[in-house]
Design a protein around this motif. Structure first.
Motif, mmCIF file in Angstrom:
data_model
loop_
_atom_site.group_PDB
_atom_site.id
_atom_site.type_symbol
_atom_site.label_atom_id
_atom_site.label_comp_id
_atom_site.label_asym_id
_atom_site.label_seq_id
_atom_site.Cartn_x
_atom_site.Cartn_y
_atom_site.Cartn_z
ATOM 1 N N GLY A 23 0.913 -1.216 0.145
ATOM 2 C CA GLY A 23 0.060 -0.040 0.132
ATOM 3 C C GLY A 23 1.031 1.315 -0.194
ATOM 4 N N VAL A 24 0.063 2.428 -0.550
ATOM 5 C CA VAL A 24 0.868 3.541 -0.581
ATOM 6 C C VAL A 24 -0.068 4.552 -0.179
ATOM 7 C CG1 VAL A 24 2.179 5.372 -2.019
ATOM 8 C CG2 VAL A 24 2.321 2.990 -2.539
ATOM 9 N N THR A 25 0.125 5.642 0.657
ATOM 10 C CA THR A 25 -0.341 6.885 1.215
ATOM 11 C C THR A 25 0.291 8.250 0.956
ATOM 12 O OG1 THR A 25 -2.398 7.541 2.146
ATOM 13 C CG2 THR A 25 -0.623 6.686 3.505
ATOM 14 N N PHE A 26 -0.321 9.261 1.131
ATOM 15 C CA PHE A 26 0.270 10.376 1.390
ATOM 16 C C PHE A 26 -0.189 11.379 2.416
ATOM 17 C CE2 PHE A 26 0.826 14.939 -0.574
ATOM 18 C CZ PHE A 26 1.934 15.091 -0.249
ATOM 19 N N ASP A 27 0.700 11.948 3.320
ATOM 20 C CA ASP A 27 0.070 12.853 4.494
ATOM 21 C C ASP A 27 -0.119 14.283 4.336
ATOM 22 O OD1 ASP A 27 2.609 13.336 4.962
ATOM 23 O OD2 ASP A 27 2.844 12.389 6.833
ATOM 24 N N GLY A 28 0.342 14.573 3.054
ATOM 25 C CA GLY A 28 0.525 16.022 2.768
ATOM 26 C C GLY A 28 1.850 16.456 2.530
ATOM 27 N N GLU A 29 2.563 15.792 3.079
ATOM 28 C CA GLU A 29 4.196 15.958 3.415
ATOM 29 C C GLU A 29 5.136 14.834 2.775
ATOM 30 O OE1 GLU A 29 5.676 17.474 7.012
ATOM 31 O OE2 GLU A 29 4.266 19.271 6.941
ATOM 32 N N GLN A 30 4.751 13.453 3.481
ATOM 33 C CA GLN A 30 5.584 12.569 3.190
ATOM 34 C C GLN A 30 4.593 11.323 2.647
ATOM 35 O OE1 GLN A 30 8.276 12.436 7.271
ATOM 36 N NE2 GLN A 30 6.149 11.807 7.195
ATOM 37 N N VAL A 31 5.314 10.489 1.871
ATOM 38 C CA VAL A 31 4.595 9.443 1.411
ATOM 39 C C VAL A 31 5.125 8.045 2.108
ATOM 40 C CG1 VAL A 31 4.603 7.850 -0.806
ATOM 41 C CG2 VAL A 31 4.952 10.271 -1.141
ATOM 42 N N TRP A 32 3.827 7.393 2.504
ATOM 43 C CA TRP A 32 4.244 6.195 3.116
ATOM 44 C C TRP A 32 3.856 4.961 2.478
ATOM 45 C CZ3 TRP A 32 5.191 6.249 8.459
ATOM 46 C CH2 TRP A 32 5.239 7.369 9.170
ATOM 47 N N PHE A 33 4.654 4.044 2.594
ATOM 48 C CA PHE A 33 4.256 2.649 2.079
ATOM 49 C C PHE A 33 4.437 1.585 3.024
ATOM 50 C CE2 PHE A 33 8.800 3.214 0.913
ATOM 51 C CZ PHE A 33 9.258 2.069 1.108
ATOM 52 N N ALA A 34 3.618 0.652 2.654
ATOM 53 C CA ALA A 34 3.571 -0.704 3.504
ATOM 54 C C ALA A 34 4.710 -1.662 2.701
ATOM 55 C CB ALA A 34 2.267 -1.456 3.473
ATOM 56 N N ALA A 35 5.549 -2.183 3.700
ATOM 57 C CA ALA A 35 6.691 -2.908 3.474
ATOM 58 C C ALA A 35 6.696 -4.240 4.292
ATOM 59 C CB ALA A 35 8.107 -2.237 3.791
ATOM 60 N N GLY A 36 5.472 -4.834 4.444
ATOM 61 C CA GLY A 36 5.475 -6.110 5.077
ATOM 62 C C GLY A 36 5.265 -6.058 6.538
ATOM 63 N N ASP A 37 6.508 -5.762 7.120
ATOM 64 C CA ASP A 37 6.670 -5.639 8.581
ATOM 65 C C ASP A 37 6.884 -4.436 9.088
ATOM 66 O OD1 ASP A 37 9.186 -5.187 7.669
ATOM 67 O OD2 ASP A 37 10.437 -6.605 8.929
ATOM 68 N N ARG A 38 6.821 -3.262 8.242
ATOM 69 C CA ARG A 38 6.822 -2.034 8.902
ATOM 70 C C ARG A 38 6.132 -1.007 7.720
ATOM 71 N NH1 ARG A 38 12.952 -0.316 7.550
ATOM 72 N NH2 ARG A 38 13.244 -1.833 5.939
ATOM 73 N N MET A 39 5.845 0.232 8.057
ATOM 74 C CA MET A 39 5.468 1.303 7.261
ATOM 75 C C MET A 39 6.543 2.145 7.247
ATOM 76 S SD MET A 39 1.587 1.947 8.825
ATOM 77 C CE MET A 39 1.159 3.063 7.284
ATOM 78 N N ILE A 40 6.958 2.699 6.023
ATOM 79 C CA ILE A 40 8.162 3.523 5.760
ATOM 80 C C ILE A 40 7.677 4.859 5.173
ATOM 81 C CG2 ILE A 40 10.115 3.751 4.343
ATOM 82 C CD1 ILE A 40 10.525 0.702 4.783
ATOM 83 N N ALA A 41 8.201 5.866 5.533
ATOM 84 C CA ALA A 41 7.817 6.975 4.915
ATOM 85 C C ALA A 41 8.988 7.842 4.187
ATOM 86 C CB ALA A 41 7.322 8.173 6.100
ATOM 87 N N PHE A 42 8.772 8.217 3.150
ATOM 88 C CA PHE A 42 10.128 8.998 2.633
ATOM 89 C C PHE A 42 9.786 10.699 1.905
ATOM 90 C CE2 PHE A 42 8.155 6.725 -1.090
ATOM 91 C CZ PHE A 42 7.971 7.726 -2.084
ATOM 92 N N ASP A 43 10.629 11.272 1.648
ATOM 93 C CA ASP A 43 10.347 12.657 1.317
ATOM 94 C C ASP A 43 10.179 12.607 -0.085
ATOM 95 O OD1 ASP A 43 10.553 15.367 0.583
ATOM 96 O OD2 ASP A 43 12.215 15.689 1.664
ATOM 97 N N PRO A 44 8.853 12.714 -0.814
ATOM 98 C CA PRO A 44 8.933 12.990 -2.288
ATOM 99 C C PRO A 44 9.818 13.709 -2.996
ATOM 100 C CG PRO A 44 6.898 13.933 -1.374
ATOM 101 C CD PRO A 44 7.819 13.465 -0.328
ATOM 102 N N ALA A 45 10.414 15.011 -2.238
ATOM 103 C CA ALA A 45 11.269 15.966 -2.851
ATOM 104 C C ALA A 45 12.619 15.240 -3.202
ATOM 105 C CB ALA A 45 11.220 17.161 -2.230
ATOM 106 N N SER A 46 13.388 14.689 -2.056
ATOM 107 C CA SER A 46 14.535 14.255 -2.038
ATOM 108 C C SER A 46 14.526 12.441 -2.525
ATOM 109 C CB SER A 46 15.229 14.367 -0.812
ATOM 110 O OG SER A 46 14.608 13.470 0.273
ATOM 111 N N GLY A 47 13.692 11.899 -2.101
ATOM 112 C CA GLY A 47 13.453 10.528 -2.194
ATOM 113 C C GLY A 47 13.961 9.801 -1.129
ATOM 114 N N LYS A 48 14.606 10.513 -0.167
ATOM 115 C CA LYS A 48 15.037 9.958 1.069
ATOM 116 C C LYS A 48 14.077 9.310 2.149
ATOM 117 C CE LYS A 48 19.332 12.537 0.785
ATOM 118 N NZ LYS A 48 20.330 13.309 1.478
ATOM 119 N N MET A 49 14.377 8.026 2.739
ATOM 120 C CA MET A 49 13.674 7.622 3.714
ATOM 121 C C MET A 49 13.756 8.627 4.954
ATOM 122 S SD MET A 49 14.339 3.532 3.224
ATOM 123 C CE MET A 49 13.932 3.184 4.823
#
Length: 216
Positions: A23-49
């Motif tokens: 899964g993928v979602t966006f909180d207005g600042e960060q993109v979150w995605f489901a990675a099995g055993d955790r949810m990860i957020a990254f900055d869509p401007a830099s691409g960094k976790m």
């Protein structure tokens, strides 16, 4: 139906330590995605976790403006993003066969992958309020500007499509390149979609959303 090739603006990843993106979602600042055993957020401007929450995360992900929602097997978890704590859970309508997840109109919208359906459910109880039929396997689901879009993945072909939320009729279709799967799907509320790149990829793709004038 309007049909065109998907315009992939950018690819994010591969993300270290991630085997697949669900899964993928966006909180207005960060993109979150489901990675099995955790949810990860990254900055869509830099691409960094920038953050991770240790929680089961097997399919769709959504954000209601305050809380994250995450499908984990046969349940949907409501998560406080500030603390990472699961504050409540409800049963998922597919009993573990669920795919995409979106928040709109005060309710959750849940994709049913092989059943080719999207259910609108009560976020407090999990009760199914209505069901929309699709003619392809449903992956990610998102709403933007009153439009319902969902991803598909079947027979090595994927697309992102806009459907009539009352009838399920396909109104518009963006075809992904061969081999480019779509798992999670979320709009940034403006001019692009964030698409998980499938269960065998650790990337997220940004796809341009067609301009409203072109959609009519």
């Amino acid at each position: 139906m309007k049909r065109s090739a998907a315009d992939i603006i950018r690819e994010y990843g591969p993300f270290p330590g991630v085997e697949s993106v669900h899964g993928v979602t966006f909180d207005g600042e960060q993109v979150w995605f489901a990675a099995g055993d955790r949810m990860i957020a990254f900055d869509p401007a830099s691409g960094k976790m920038v953050r991770a929450i240790d929680v089961a995360a097997h399919a769709g992900t959504a954000f209601d403006g305050r809380h994250l929602y995450q499908i984990a097997e046969d349940r949907i978890q409501k998560i406080d993003p500030k603390t990472g704590r699961v504050v409540s859970t409800i049963p998922s309508p597919g009993g573990g066969k669920d795919s995409g997840l979106a928040w709109a109109e005060g309710t959750l919208w849940v994709g049913q992958y092989r059943d080719r359906k999207i259910h609108q459910i009560d976020p407090e109880t999990g009760t199914i309020l209505r069901t929309i039929e699709s003619n392809r396997f449903v992956t990610g689901v998102t709403w933007v500007d009153g439009e319902l879009w969902h991803g598909t993945s079947e027979d090595d072909e994927s697309d992102v499509r806009r459907i009539d939320p009352l009838t399920g009729e396909v109104l518009e279709r963006l075809d992904m390149p061969k081999g480019a799967a779509v798992s999670g799907l979320e709009s940034d509320g403006r001019d692009q979609f964030f698409c998980g790149a499938g269960s065998t990829s650790n990337k997220v793709r940004a796809v341009r959303r067609p301009k409203r004038s072109a959609r009519g």
